[in-house]
Scaffold this motif. Structure first.
Motif, PDB file in Angstrom:
ATOM      1  N   TYR A  15      51.988  36.064   7.496  1.00  0.00           N
ATOM      2  CA  TYR A  15      51.177  35.548   8.664  1.00  0.00           C
ATOM      3  C   TYR A  15      50.847  36.497   9.582  1.00  0.00           C
ATOM      4  CZ  TYR A  15      52.180  30.900   6.836  1.00  0.00           C
ATOM      5  OH  TYR A  15      52.326  29.670   6.114  1.00  0.00           O
ATOM      6  N   ARG A  16      51.484  37.718   9.680  1.00  0.00           N
ATOM      7  CA  ARG A  16      51.355  38.571  10.588  1.00  0.00           C
ATOM      8  C   ARG A  16      50.161  39.449  10.406  1.00  0.00           C
ATOM      9  NH1 ARG A  16      56.412  40.508  10.183  1.00  0.00           N
ATOM     10  NH2 ARG A  16      57.128  38.826  11.333  1.00  0.00           N
ATOM     11  N   PRO A  80      52.386  27.682  20.668  1.00  0.00           N
ATOM     12  CA  PRO A  80      51.109  28.434  20.688  1.00  0.00           C
ATOM     13  C   PRO A  80      51.175  29.770  20.891  1.00  0.00           C
ATOM     14  CG  PRO A  80      50.918  26.334  21.591  1.00  0.00           C
ATOM     15  CD  PRO A  80      52.361  26.644  21.287  1.00  0.00           C
ATOM     16  N   ALA A  81      51.896  30.307  21.930  1.00  0.00           N
ATOM     17  CA  ALA A  81      52.116  31.569  22.270  1.00  0.00           C
ATOM     18  C   ALA A  81      52.698  32.522  21.302  1.00  0.00           C
ATOM     19  CB  ALA A  81      52.887  31.810  23.489  1.00  0.00           C
ATOM     20  N   GLY A  88      47.960  37.572  15.742  1.00  0.00           N
ATOM     21  CA  GLY A  88      47.366  38.857  16.444  1.00  0.00           C
ATOM     22  C   GLY A  88      46.047  38.189  16.957  1.00  0.00           C
ATOM     23  N   PHE A  89      45.588  36.953  17.126  1.00  0.00           N
ATOM     24  CA  PHE A  89      44.646  36.220  17.830  1.00  0.00           C
ATOM     25  C   PHE A  89      44.902  34.892  18.078  1.00  0.00           C
ATOM     26  CE2 PHE A  89      43.204  36.030  13.271  1.00  0.00           C
ATOM     27  CZ  PHE A  89      42.617  34.751  13.471  1.00  0.00           C
ATOM     28  N   HIS A  90      44.277  34.323  18.904  1.00  0.00           N
ATOM     29  CA  HIS A  90      44.370  32.801  19.225  1.00  0.00           C
ATOM     30  C   HIS A  90      43.837  31.865  18.207  1.00  0.00           C
ATOM     31  CE1 HIS A  90      44.838  29.138  21.308  1.00  0.00           C
ATOM     32  NE2 HIS A  90      43.613  28.877  21.482  1.00  0.00           N
ATOM     33  N   ILE A  91      44.912  31.252  17.656  1.00  0.00           N
ATOM     34  CA  ILE A  91      44.107  30.350  16.542  1.00  0.00           C
ATOM     35  C   ILE A  91      43.988  28.974  17.289  1.00  0.00           C
ATOM     36  CG2 ILE A  91      45.249  28.960  14.439  1.00  0.00           C
ATOM     37  CD1 ILE A  91      44.588  31.776  13.687  1.00  0.00           C
TER      38      ILE A  91
END
Length: 264
Positions: A15-16, A80-81, A88-91
């Motif tokens: 997932y990275r 979430p954090a 690498g970005f807000h999901i």
């Protein structure tokens, strides 16, 4: 469920840096995003398999029945954090999964196993992820049996294409590879009548009469289908108001599929 507190945990390496790795491709694997897509990936109609799931802790309660039916698929849970740090970005949907592709199939093999009456879509040079996702959504909505894509078209299992298709690319059979000419050869060998959509088409969509086996062929926005390719098919246009000569390719697919699926 497996708690993840460290973004560098090797168990969630797949997932990275999701966005960057989407650009270069993931081989046998793909990323699915969102609850609706996850339901299809875990459902009986999916042609592909879930390998793992990563969800935000705030989504666990609402997804518990679905996750409980996931069998032996690992379910990773993170704040979430931590989840944002991993990908690498807000999901904002808080739901991701890694899927494993079904074995690839070429166009000839896919067409050979379709029923005597079949409707398919063929895409040539359609590299925009939103458009490919939109075409797959329309194909599923109007009962198309399969989608063919040449090698220059976008991978339907690109994360954004899956999301825009609302998971339709997970359940709709497709074959990708080769050239537009090779797709036409495979269609002709399988007994398909191909309608090539173009603003300069010789027939209007109302005049086009679907055969038992019909294909809707579409090109990229702007250049459209090559003229030499259209010369081997029946060209069809969608009449529109004066001053406008074309539609978005996904919109075009929806209008054409609605008409031809009805056999009108």
């Amino acid at each position: 469920m497996i708690r993840i507190d460290d973004p560098d945990d090797p168990r969630i390496a797949a997932y990275r840096a999701v966005r960057e790795r989407d650009v270069v491709g993931r081989g046998e694997r793909f990323v699915a995003e969102g609850e609706v897509v996850l339901r299809l990936l875990l459902g009986d109609s999916s042609r592909h398999q879930a390998e793992s799931v990563l969800i935000a802790e705030s989504r666990v309660a609402g997804l518990e029945p679905l996750l409980g039916a996931a069998g032996h698929v690992p379910i990773y849970v993170a704040s979430p954090a931590v989840m944002d740090a991993i990908v690498g970005f807000h999901i904002h949907r808080g739901v991701l999964a890694i899927g494993r592709r079904a074995p690839a199939e070429d166009a000839a093999a896919l067409l050979a196993r379709l029923p005597p009456r079949a409707l398919v879509v063929a895409l040539v040079g359609v590299s925009n992820h939103d458009n490919v996702g939109g075409v797959f959504r329309n194909a599923a909505a109007f009962g198309a049996d399969a989608v063919l894509l040449d090698g220059a078209s976008c991978d339907p299992l690109y994360r954004k294409a899956i999301r825009v298709s609302v998971g339709a690319s997970l359940v709709t059979p497709f074959a990708r590879g080769g050239s537009g000419w090779e797709l036409l050869d495979a269609l002709a060998d399988a007994g398909f009548t191909t309608f090539a959509l173009s603003p300069s088409g010789e027939l209007t969509l109302e005049e086009a009469r679907p055969a038992a086996r019909t294909c809707v062929m579409l090109g990229a926005e702007g250049p459209g289908l090559p003229h030499a390719l259209m010369a081997r098919a029946t060209t069809v246009r969608i009449p529109m108001a004066h001053g406008f000569d074309s539609l978005n390719v996904a919109t075009t697919s929806g209008i054409a599929l609605y008409r031809l699926a009805r056999g009108a």
